[in-house]
Design an enzyme around this catalytic site. Structure first.
Site, mmCIF file in Angstrom:
data_model
loop_
_atom_site.group_PDB
_atom_site.id
_atom_site.type_symbol
_atom_site.label_atom_id
_atom_site.label_comp_id
_atom_site.label_asym_id
_atom_site.label_seq_id
_atom_site.Cartn_x
_atom_site.Cartn_y
_atom_site.Cartn_z
ATOM 1 N N CYS A 287 1.004 -1.571 -0.200
ATOM 2 C CA CYS A 287 -0.089 0.500 -0.076
ATOM 3 C C CYS A 287 1.006 1.087 -0.213
ATOM 4 C CB CYS A 287 -0.709 -0.063 1.529
ATOM 5 S SG CYS A 287 -2.004 1.202 0.961
ATOM 6 N N CYS B 91 -1.489 1.376 -3.069
ATOM 7 C CA CYS B 91 -2.446 2.488 -3.383
ATOM 8 C C CYS B 91 -1.735 3.844 -3.171
ATOM 9 C CB CYS B 91 -3.322 2.597 -2.071
ATOM 10 S SG CYS B 91 -3.510 0.599 -1.480
ATOM 11 N N LYS C 289 0.732 5.443 -5.527
ATOM 12 C CA LYS C 289 -0.819 5.430 -6.976
ATOM 13 C C LYS C 289 -1.596 6.660 -6.520
ATOM 14 C CE LYS C 289 -5.005 4.233 -6.393
ATOM 15 N NZ LYS C 289 -4.887 2.362 -6.659
ATOM 16 N N TYR D 208 -8.237 -3.799 -11.850
ATOM 17 C CA TYR D 208 -8.400 -2.669 -10.952
ATOM 18 C C TYR D 208 -6.757 -2.163 -11.419
ATOM 19 C CZ TYR D 208 -11.105 -3.941 -6.883
ATOM 20 O OH TYR D 208 -11.995 -3.311 -5.955
ATOM 21 N N GLU E 232 -6.542 1.536 -14.195
ATOM 22 C CA GLU E 232 -5.816 3.050 -13.362
ATOM 23 C C GLU E 232 -4.575 3.006 -13.229
ATOM 24 O OE1 GLU E 232 -7.728 2.088 -8.359
ATOM 25 O OE2 GLU E 232 -5.526 1.501 -8.998
ATOM 26 N N HIS F 174 -27.626 19.897 -2.059
ATOM 27 C CA HIS F 174 -27.667 20.692 -4.040
ATOM 28 C C HIS F 174 -27.098 21.702 -4.326
ATOM 29 C CE1 HIS F 174 -29.837 21.479 -7.637
ATOM 30 N NE2 HIS F 174 -30.147 22.590 -7.638
ATOM 31 N N GLU G 262 -26.409 13.856 -5.489
ATOM 32 C CA GLU G 262 -27.993 14.024 -5.179
ATOM 33 C C GLU G 262 -28.905 13.699 -5.867
ATOM 34 O OE1 GLU G 262 -29.908 17.537 -6.470
ATOM 35 O OE2 GLU G 262 -27.762 18.586 -6.923
HETATM 36 P P1 NDP Z 1 -7.760 -8.310 -10.990
HETATM 37 O O1 NDP Z 1 -7.501 -9.825 -10.101
HETATM 38 O O2 NDP Z 1 -8.078 -7.152 -10.534
HETATM 39 O O3 NDP Z 1 -7.163 -7.935 -12.316
HETATM 40 C C1 NDP Z 1 -6.810 -8.797 -13.115
HETATM 41 C C2 NDP Z 1 -6.394 -8.531 -14.519
HETATM 42 O O4 NDP Z 1 -5.797 -9.560 -15.597
HETATM 43 C C3 NDP Z 1 -8.233 -9.208 -14.632
HETATM 44 O O5 NDP Z 1 -8.329 -8.294 -15.960
HETATM 45 C C4 NDP Z 1 -8.096 -10.736 -15.657
HETATM 46 O O6 NDP Z 1 -8.279 -11.061 -16.243
HETATM 47 C C5 NDP Z 1 -6.392 -10.867 -15.972
HETATM 48 N N1 NDP Z 1 -5.760 -11.733 -16.586
HETATM 49 C C6 NDP Z 1 -5.098 -12.413 -15.320
HETATM 50 N N2 NDP Z 1 -4.245 -13.690 -16.272
HETATM 51 C C7 NDP Z 1 -4.301 -13.253 -17.129
HETATM 52 C C8 NDP Z 1 -3.377 -13.809 -18.600
HETATM 53 N N3 NDP Z 1 -2.449 -15.298 -18.272
HETATM 54 N N4 NDP Z 1 -3.107 -13.057 -19.686
HETATM 55 C C9 NDP Z 1 -4.465 -11.554 -20.140
HETATM 56 N N5 NDP Z 1 -5.002 -11.572 -18.377
HETATM 57 C C10 NDP Z 1 -4.719 -11.939 -17.878
HETATM 58 O O7 NDP Z 1 -5.430 -7.660 -10.254
HETATM 59 P P2 NDP Z 1 -4.744 -6.482 -10.245
HETATM 60 O O8 NDP Z 1 -3.689 -7.326 -10.384
HETATM 61 O O9 NDP Z 1 -5.372 -5.383 -11.235
HETATM 62 O O10 NDP Z 1 -4.923 -6.059 -8.936
HETATM 63 C C11 NDP Z 1 -4.639 -7.151 -7.651
HETATM 64 C C12 NDP Z 1 -5.328 -6.434 -6.601
HETATM 65 O O11 NDP Z 1 -5.065 -5.931 -6.251
HETATM 66 C C13 NDP Z 1 -6.792 -6.115 -7.151
HETATM 67 O O12 NDP Z 1 -8.328 -7.796 -7.265
HETATM 68 C C14 NDP Z 1 -7.263 -5.936 -5.635
HETATM 69 O O13 NDP Z 1 -7.703 -6.241 -5.210
HETATM 70 C C15 NDP Z 1 -5.994 -5.166 -5.139
HETATM 71 N N6 NDP Z 1 -6.078 -3.539 -5.101
HETATM 72 C C16 NDP Z 1 -6.817 -2.759 -5.196
HETATM 73 C C17 NDP Z 1 -6.976 -1.541 -5.710
HETATM 74 C C18 NDP Z 1 -8.083 -0.493 -5.374
HETATM 75 O O14 NDP Z 1 -8.224 -0.672 -4.382
HETATM 76 N N7 NDP Z 1 -8.111 0.822 -5.851
HETATM 77 C C19 NDP Z 1 -5.581 -1.143 -6.917
HETATM 78 C C20 NDP Z 1 -4.846 -1.542 -7.237
HETATM 79 C C21 NDP Z 1 -5.198 -3.497 -6.585
HETATM 80 P P3 NDP Z 1 -10.530 -12.456 -15.858
HETATM 81 O O15 NDP Z 1 -10.823 -11.317 -15.460
HETATM 82 O O16 NDP Z 1 -10.315 -12.812 -17.156
HETATM 83 O O17 NDP Z 1 -9.545 -12.913 -14.969
#
Ligand code: NDP
Length: 464
Positions: free
Chosen positions: A43, A48, A51, A180, A184, A438, A443
């Site tokens: 984080c 977080c 970022k 995510y 982002e 408002h 709202e």
């Molecule tokens: P996520 O699990 O959110 O997303 C991973 C993405 O990568 C999905 O779209 C997935 O597709 C895709 N993917 C997975 N494997 C492959 C592959 N082999 N080839 C191509 N695409 C693939 O992971 P993130 O890395 O974005 O984030 C990790 C975690 O960190 C999040 O789940 C969240 O909990 C946390 N986080 C939270 C944030 C916040 O609160 N704002 C900010 C950043 C991270 P598919 O959907 O098809 O599986």
């Protein structure tokens, strides 16, 4: 003489580990916490916080555009990536220092080294040639980005870890993934003027979010100039004289200067000594825990991303506190993972709590959906085309608000408040009794009186 060197040894000084260590130490326990990188974890150091600074930096390009429309005259705006990185790193170092001070003030011993379990009560620090015994052990080693290692040319890709320290801002970036982090960072680089392409393997980004949110944000990302390629699966990456070429199955070749894979994170269990201590892991390599974060070994617990429950900082903190409260405060406490709100700091951002429309239907509830799509007032002033989405999912039988989903400026701030109501189980009637503030975008949330047509039919737009 005490049987163990410590009452508690924590592996990993991120959000969950630090909270648990501080609380335990403040209760009078003898606590040590080990961290191989900088104190603060994902984080603070590579997630977080940095970022969000990058999001803030990148939002200025939109602000400058709007400023002109509102009558400001501005000279040519330029962005100095190096200067930003320096300032960001100073602030991250300050925050990491605050964590260190807080641990020390609580009376915990901080060990700057990688720690591994050699049995259920012994932690060794290989780099220091030391080992300690502890009555209780907490594993809070977090997660780490994963890459599809079999993909030819994947060595040319970076992860979010490296994105925080790029030598120079690239002219073009391709981001793979639709979660995510991908969404982002696409917003960040696009806002900083980088030609940005987002490649996602599925039909719609942000799996798990409400389908209206997913469709809406895709449109908004494209409106802001991000090229979104759906159904794009990488077959290889190749470094050429002019950049890195991404080859996609049944898709175009895309050349960029940087390729970033944001394809998920895995529990960080390598080298932790789980086997030696007899700690069980699940299919995805996460430490298996019960509602009290206890592993299969009676004196070992785990909290945060290493358990792969809900991988969010505030959740890790709550799991860490619940553990400390239970084991050192004498109050058995478990964190309830229902209705945890989350925000995606995309541009525009998303706030979401509770059930999506699809999840509510899938769960068998008969539901009403209240949906409004409108232009935020700030942008109507200059004829901006961006749209905001607010949506409520309501149980027909009980009237309870099951989910609230927002895409648009300040959505993360709004959802924190909406989460209190959703979590408290209030009904749509109670929601509607609340008088509007408002003029705000929020709202809209309390002025949606008529249920919308089911998804797929006409989208209701309320305008003013
Ligand atoms: P996520 O699990 O959110 O997303 C991973 C993405 O990568 C999905 O779209 C997935 O597709 C895709 N993917 C997975 N494997 C492959 C592959 N082999 N080839 C191509 N695409 C693939 O992971 P993130 O890395 O974005 O984030 C990790 C975690 O960190 C999040 O789940 C969240 O909990 C946390 N986080 C939270 C944030 C916040 O609160 N704002 C900010 C950043 C991270 P598919 O959907 O098809 O599986």
């Amino acid at each position: 003489m005490a049987q163990y060197d410590y009452d508690l040894f924590v592996l990993g000084a991120g959000s969950g580990g630090v909270r648990a260590a501080r609380m335990a130490a403040l209760s009078g326990a003898r606590v040590a916490i080990a961290e191989e990188h900088r104190v603060g974890g994902t984080c603070v150091i590579r997630g977080c916080i940095p970022k969000k600074f990058m999001v803030y930096a990148s939002e200025f390009s939109q602000v400058f555009k709007a400023a002109r429309a509102y009558g400001w005259s501005l000279g040519e705006a330029t962005f100095d990536w190096k200067r930003f990185l320096e300032a960001k790193d100073i602030e991250i170092a300050r925050l990491s220092g605050v964590y260190v001070t807080n641990l020390r003030n609580a009376g915990a011993d901080l060990v700057h080294a990688r720690a591994e379990l050699t049995d259920a009560h012994t932690v060794s620090l290989p780099a220091k040639g030391e080992s300690f015994t502890a009555e209780k052990i907490l594993i809070a080693t977090g997660g780490w980005p994963t890459l599809p290692l079999g993909l030819p040319g994947i060595e040319h890709a970076i992860t979010s870890n490296e994105a925080f320290h790029l030598e120079a801002l690239p002219g073009r970036i391709l981001i793979a993934g639709g979660g995510y982090i991908a969404v982002e960072f696409a917003g960040i680089f696009n806002g900083l003027g980088v030609e940005t392409t987002l490649v996602y393997r599925g039909a719609n980004i942000l799996r798990g979010f409400d389908d209206d949110v997913r469709a809406h944000i895709t449109g908004e990302l494209e409106r802001r100039g991000i090229k979104v390629i759906l159904g794009g699966e990488h077959t290889s990456l190749e470094k050429t004289g002019t950049g890195i070429v991404s080859r996609l199955a049944d898709g175009p070749e895309v050349e960029s200067d940087v390729v970033m894979f944001a394809t998920g994170r895995a529990p960080n269990t390598k080298g932790v000594g789980l086997e030696a201590a007899g700690v069980a892991v699940g299919e995805r390599g996460a430490v298996v825990v019960d509602d009290y974060s206890r592993t299969n070994v009676a004196n070992i617990w785990a909290v945060g991303d290493v358990t792969d429950r809900i991988n969010l900082t505030p959740v890790a903190i709550r799991e860490g506190s619940a553990f400390a409260e239970t084991e050192f405060g004498g109050r058995p406490t478990r964190f309830d993972h229902r209705d945890v709100a989350s925000a995606v700091f995309s541009q525009p951002p998303i706030g979401s709590v509770g059930l999506s429309e699809a999840a509510a239907r899938h769960g068998g509830s008969k539901i009403d959906v209240y949906r409004s799509v409108f232009r935020p007032m700030k942008s109507t002033f200059y004829g901006g085309e961006e749209r905001m989405l607010v949506k409520l999912v309501v149980d027909q039988e009980t009237g309870r608000v099951l989910g609230c989903h927002i895409v648009g400026p300040d959505a993360p701030e709004m959802i924190q408040m909406a989460a209190i109501a959703v979590r408290a189980g209030i009904t749509k009637a109670q929601w509607d009794e609340t008088c509007a503030v408002h003029p705000t975008a929020a709202e809209e949330l309390v002025t949606m009186r008529e249920p919308s047509a089911p998804r797929g039919l006409a989208m209701a737009g309320s305008g003013a």
